[in-house]
Each structure stands twice: as structure tokens, then as C-alpha cells.
Motif scaffolding. Structure first.
Motif, mmCIF file in Angstrom:
data_model
loop_
_atom_site.group_PDB
_atom_site.id
_atom_site.type_symbol
_atom_site.label_atom_id
_atom_site.label_comp_id
_atom_site.label_asym_id
_atom_site.label_seq_id
_atom_site.Cartn_x
_atom_site.Cartn_y
_atom_site.Cartn_z
ATOM 1 N N GLY A 274 59.549 49.927 66.446
ATOM 2 C CA GLY A 274 60.525 49.013 65.842
ATOM 3 C C GLY A 274 61.181 49.640 64.630
ATOM 4 O O GLY A 274 61.546 50.820 64.641
ATOM 5 N N ASP A 275 61.314 48.855 63.575
ATOM 6 C CA ASP A 275 61.955 49.368 62.362
ATOM 7 C C ASP A 275 60.941 49.844 61.321
ATOM 8 O O ASP A 275 61.255 49.999 60.148
ATOM 9 C CB ASP A 275 62.870 48.301 61.757
ATOM 10 C CG ASP A 275 62.106 47.019 61.408
ATOM 11 O OD1 ASP A 275 60.882 46.957 61.680
ATOM 12 O OD2 ASP A 275 62.735 46.084 60.874
ATOM 13 N N LYS A 276 59.691 50.082 61.759
ATOM 14 C CA LYS A 276 58.662 50.547 60.837
ATOM 15 C C LYS A 276 58.857 52.013 60.440
ATOM 16 O O LYS A 276 58.414 52.440 59.382
ATOM 17 C CB LYS A 276 57.270 50.370 61.458
ATOM 18 C CG LYS A 276 56.871 48.914 61.678
ATOM 19 C CD LYS A 276 55.485 48.829 62.290
ATOM 20 C CE LYS A 276 55.072 47.377 62.523
ATOM 21 N NZ LYS A 276 53.738 47.281 63.156
ATOM 22 N N VAL A 277 59.504 52.773 61.306
ATOM 23 C CA VAL A 277 59.730 54.195 61.043
ATOM 24 C C VAL A 277 61.204 54.413 60.745
ATOM 25 O O VAL A 277 62.056 54.244 61.614
ATOM 26 C CB VAL A 277 59.305 55.065 62.250
ATOM 27 C CG1 VAL A 277 59.624 56.537 61.975
ATOM 28 C CG2 VAL A 277 57.825 54.895 62.539
ATOM 29 N N MET A 278 61.504 54.803 59.516
ATOM 30 C CA MET A 278 62.889 55.066 59.111
ATOM 31 C C MET A 278 63.166 56.570 58.959
ATOM 32 O O MET A 278 64.295 57.004 59.086
ATOM 33 C CB MET A 278 63.201 54.360 57.784
ATOM 34 C CG MET A 278 63.024 52.846 57.831
ATOM 35 S SD MET A 278 64.002 52.067 59.138
ATOM 36 C CE MET A 278 65.661 52.387 58.579
ATOM 37 N N ARG A 279 62.106 57.310 58.669
ATOM 38 C CA ARG A 279 62.227 58.767 58.545
ATOM 39 C C ARG A 279 61.082 59.436 59.282
ATOM 40 O O ARG A 279 59.984 58.866 59.392
ATOM 41 C CB ARG A 279 62.223 59.220 57.074
ATOM 42 C CG ARG A 279 63.366 58.697 56.235
ATOM 43 C CD ARG A 279 63.446 59.429 54.893
ATOM 44 N NE ARG A 279 63.903 60.805 55.033
ATOM 45 C CZ ARG A 279 65.192 61.158 55.119
ATOM 46 N NH1 ARG A 279 66.134 60.226 55.108
ATOM 47 N NH2 ARG A 279 65.529 62.430 55.223
ATOM 48 N N VAL A 280 61.326 60.651 59.767
ATOM 49 C CA VAL A 280 60.278 61.432 60.424
ATOM 50 C C VAL A 280 60.032 62.688 59.588
ATOM 51 O O VAL A 280 60.905 63.135 58.850
ATOM 52 C CB VAL A 280 60.670 61.822 61.874
ATOM 53 C CG1 VAL A 280 60.844 60.568 62.716
ATOM 54 C CG2 VAL A 280 61.949 62.653 61.885
ATOM 55 N N TYR A 281 58.830 63.272 59.722
ATOM 56 C CA TYR A 281 58.428 64.394 58.887
ATOM 57 C C TYR A 281 57.922 65.550 59.751
ATOM 58 O O TYR A 281 57.357 65.325 60.828
ATOM 59 C CB TYR A 281 57.341 63.958 57.899
ATOM 60 C CG TYR A 281 57.810 62.841 56.969
ATOM 61 C CD1 TYR A 281 58.371 63.133 55.734
ATOM 62 C CD2 TYR A 281 57.702 61.510 57.358
ATOM 63 C CE1 TYR A 281 58.808 62.112 54.886
ATOM 64 C CE2 TYR A 281 58.145 60.491 56.522
ATOM 65 C CZ TYR A 281 58.704 60.801 55.295
ATOM 66 O OH TYR A 281 59.141 59.790 54.469
ATOM 67 N N PHE A 282 58.103 66.782 59.270
ATOM 68 C CA PHE A 282 57.657 67.948 60.003
ATOM 69 C C PHE A 282 57.508 69.124 59.052
ATOM 70 O O PHE A 282 58.107 69.143 57.982
ATOM 71 C CB PHE A 282 58.642 68.300 61.119
ATOM 72 C CG PHE A 282 60.063 68.503 60.648
ATOM 73 C CD1 PHE A 282 60.542 69.773 60.344
ATOM 74 C CD2 PHE A 282 60.922 67.426 60.522
ATOM 75 C CE1 PHE A 282 61.843 69.961 59.893
ATOM 76 C CE2 PHE A 282 62.235 67.602 60.073
ATOM 77 C CZ PHE A 282 62.688 68.876 59.767
ATOM 78 N N ASN A 283 56.695 70.108 59.453
ATOM 79 C CA ASN A 283 56.510 71.322 58.657
ATOM 80 C C ASN A 283 57.623 72.289 59.001
ATOM 81 O O ASN A 283 57.726 72.750 60.148
ATOM 82 C CB ASN A 283 55.139 71.936 58.961
ATOM 83 C CG ASN A 283 54.979 73.298 58.306
ATOM 84 O OD1 ASN A 283 55.567 73.584 57.273
ATOM 85 N ND2 ASN A 283 54.167 74.158 58.926
ATOM 86 N N LYS A 284 58.459 72.639 58.042
ATOM 87 C CA LYS A 284 59.607 73.519 58.306
ATOM 88 C C LYS A 284 59.204 74.996 58.373
ATOM 89 O O LYS A 284 60.004 75.827 58.791
ATOM 90 C CB LYS A 284 60.684 73.334 57.250
ATOM 91 C CG LYS A 284 60.320 73.875 55.868
ATOM 92 C CD LYS A 284 61.496 73.834 54.936
ATOM 93 C CE LYS A 284 61.122 74.310 53.536
ATOM 94 N NZ LYS A 284 60.687 75.717 53.518
ATOM 95 N N GLY A 285 57.978 75.333 57.980
ATOM 96 C CA GLY A 285 57.596 76.734 57.903
ATOM 97 C C GLY A 285 58.114 77.349 56.613
ATOM 98 O O GLY A 285 58.718 76.692 55.784
#
Length: 325
Positions: free
Chosen positions: A313-324
Motif C-alpha cells: 500500500g502506501d507504507k513504502v514511499m522510498r526504497v533503499y539499496f547499497n550503491k557500492g
């Protein structure tokens, strides 16, 4: 003796010591883990640091351990082990080796720029070094085959040599300072090729994304492109001051009589001066962008965005990741 502070209640060894949302906080973090002195730490001590960090994560802090000891163990761990896989990184590819390794190679590129054979040799050495660094600091969740590594290495080396040799011939009649800047142009061009090629699997298959609580959400190619672009910019920034300002300094110094008498020392002098630049620029360039990169949900691929919205739903507004790095 000085009494060591005990570990505070609720101490989290993975919690950043400095605010990673600010450049200054990230700079302090990378000054800590890119400390070139850590390359002299014996392998056995690195292994003990890893065991201590993993034990602390599991809530098993050895009796009598101080917070200072745990933080130092985390410094060694971050300097030598991959943030995704936890595996020990090869010696040459560690960011803590960037100052000693980079200063030697960069100093020689800046010193031996006049002849084509010298340009070819030192650009080849530099791209071999970069290949180790880029492979070591890739996103570990995206494996790359030996064939792909070979293609990336050959392509980047070719780009560097074409740029360096071409500009070297073009600047024969240009002001001497322009010829001194040729190595930087070659390094910048090679970085634009080497890093994306070495990490092509991330662009093809995407990289793993999580929510703010580290729950996996899927793989995104757009996230990979953003992360790799930031790494390319960081690497060029890392090299820029030393390779742009130092030639200006040497151009002026070499006009003095005493410098003309000690030509044999010009190379060692440039190596030392490069080290001075890199000592600050390695952590500063790494700190330009957050290690844990983020992307707005709206900027993801349509299918992926719809899939995440359907599940969360609308619980996730941004996603995250390791860019290296």
C-alpha cells in the motif's frame, strides 16, 4: 592505567557513529574506514575484529570489552570486509588502500606523460588497479562472470589508452600544461566505461532494494543506474584535485633552478603530493553521496512500483539499496 568505558546499554555496533544524512557525517565515517594505516593490520587481527563484530550483533559481547574496543573492531571490519557479503575483500581493492596505491600510480602518470610508451604503460597499470577496486566494491548481490570482467577490463583500458594517446599526440604543440592534464582526461574517460561495464549485471538484472527496515522489496534497474552514476562521479571527483592542481604546481616549480638540478626527485615528489591530495579526497569523494542510497517509489519501473504498492500500500514511499563504492 586509564580505565576504559564499558559498553553502554542498548549499544548497536551497526548504528552509524555520525549522521549519514549529512556530508560532514559521511566524511567522518569514511575518514575512519579509509584510514590507510588499516592496510598494515595483520590478517589475524582483521579476523578477530570480524568475530567480535558478529558476536556483538548476536548479543555476545566478551566480558570486559569496552565500547572503544568494539568501535575499533567495527572500523577494521568496515575497512576490510564487504558490506553486503561480509567476505574479506582483496587487499588491493580495499578503499583503505586507495591512498598508498593511488598515490604511486597517479604520481607516475603525472610524471611520465611525455612519451607514448610511458603513457600506455601507466594507463594500463591504472586500469588494472581500477578493475580490482571496481570488482571488489561492486554490489555483491549481482554476480559477474570472468568473461564479463575481461570485457570490462579490456574496454576500459582501451578507452583510457585511446583518450591518453590521442590527446597526447594532439597536445604536442599545445601549451605544456595541457599535456600535463591528459592523464586526468584519460582517467575520467576510463571511469565512465570501467565502472558501468564491471557492474553491468546490476544494470541488466537490477539490484536488491529494501524498505527502511531492510525488508527486501525486489530488484530495480533504475536504482542500479542511479547508484553506478554516483560512483562514477565520486571516482572522478576523487582524482580531480590532484590531477588538475598538481600539474599547475609542478609546472611552476620546474621553472626554478633548484628544481631543474634535482629532476630525479620530481617523480617521488609528485607521488608524495598525490598522497597528500588523496588522503583527504578519498573519504571526501566517498562521502559525496550516501552509501545507503535511496529512490522515491514513484521513480521505479512501473511494474515494480505497482507490485510494491499492491503488497504494501502506501507504507513504502522510498526504497533503499547499497550503491557500492
Amino acid at each position: 592505567y586509564t580505565k576504559m568505558a564499558t559498553v553502554s546499554l542498548g549499544f548497536n555496533i551497526d548504528s552509524p557513529r555520525w549522521d549519514q544524512s549529512t556530508f560532514v557525517g559521511r566524511l567522518k565515517h569514511f575518514l575512519n574506514i579509509t584510514d590507510p594505516r588499516t592496510v598494515l593490520v595483520p590478517e589475524e587481527e582483521l579476523d578477530r575484529a570480524k568475530a567480535l563484530v558478529e558476536g556483538c550483533r548476536a548479543g555476545l559481547v566478551p566480558p570486559g570489552s569496552s565500547q572503544e574496543q568494539l568501535l575499533y573492531a567495527k572500523k577494521l571490519y568496515d575497512s576490510a570486509f564487504h558490506p553486503d557479503s561480509g567476505e574479506k575483500m582483496n587487499f588491493i581493492g580495499r578503499m583503505s588502500f586507495q591512498v598508498p596505491g593511488g598515490m604511486a600510480i597517479t604520481g607516475c602518470m603525472l610524471q611520465f606523460y611525455r612519451t607514448v610508451p610511458a603513457v600506455v604503460f601507466w594507463q594500463w597499470v591504472n586500469q588494472s588497479f581500477n578493475a580490482f577496486v571496481n570488482y571488489t566494491n561492486r554490489n555483491a548481490a549481482s554476480p559477474i562472470s570472468l568473461r564479463q570482467i575481461g570485457v570490462a577490463y579490456v574496454t576500459a583500458t582501451g578507452a583510457a589508452l585511446a583518450t591518453a594517446v590521442g590527446l597526447n599526440l594532439y597536445t604536442k604543440r599545445a601549451p605544456p600544461l595541457l599535456a600535463r592534464w591528459v592523464p586526468f582526461a584519460a582517467v575520467a574517460a576510463a571511469n565512465c566505461v570501467n565502472i558501468p561495464m564491471m557492474r553491468q549485471q546490476e544494470i541488466i538484472n537490477g539490484i536488491t532494494m529494501t524498505d527502511e527496515n531492510n525488508n527486501e522489496l525486489g530488484r530495480s534497474r533504475r536504482a542500479a543506474v542511479k547508484g553506478i552514476a554516483q560512483v562514477v562521479l565520486s571516482r572522478i571527483t576523487m582524482a580531480a584535485p590532484g590531477m588538475i592542481i598538481l600539474p599547475i604546481i609542478m609546472e611552476r616549480l620546474e621553472k626554478f633552478t633548484f628544481m631543474q638540478r634535482i629532476r630525479v626527485l620530481h617523480g617521488p615528489l609528485q607521488v608524495l603530493l598525490c598522497g597528500g591530495f588523496l588522503l583527504f579526497m578519498v573519504p571526501a569523494a566517498c562521502a559525496l553521496f550516501p552509501q545507503r542510497c535511496s529512490l522515491a517509489l514513484a521513480d521505479l519501473e512501473v511494474e515494480l512500483r505497482d507490485s510494491i504498492m499492491a503488497k504494501h500500500g502506501d507504507k513504502v514511499m522510498r526504497v533503499y539499496f547499497n550503491k557500492g563504492l
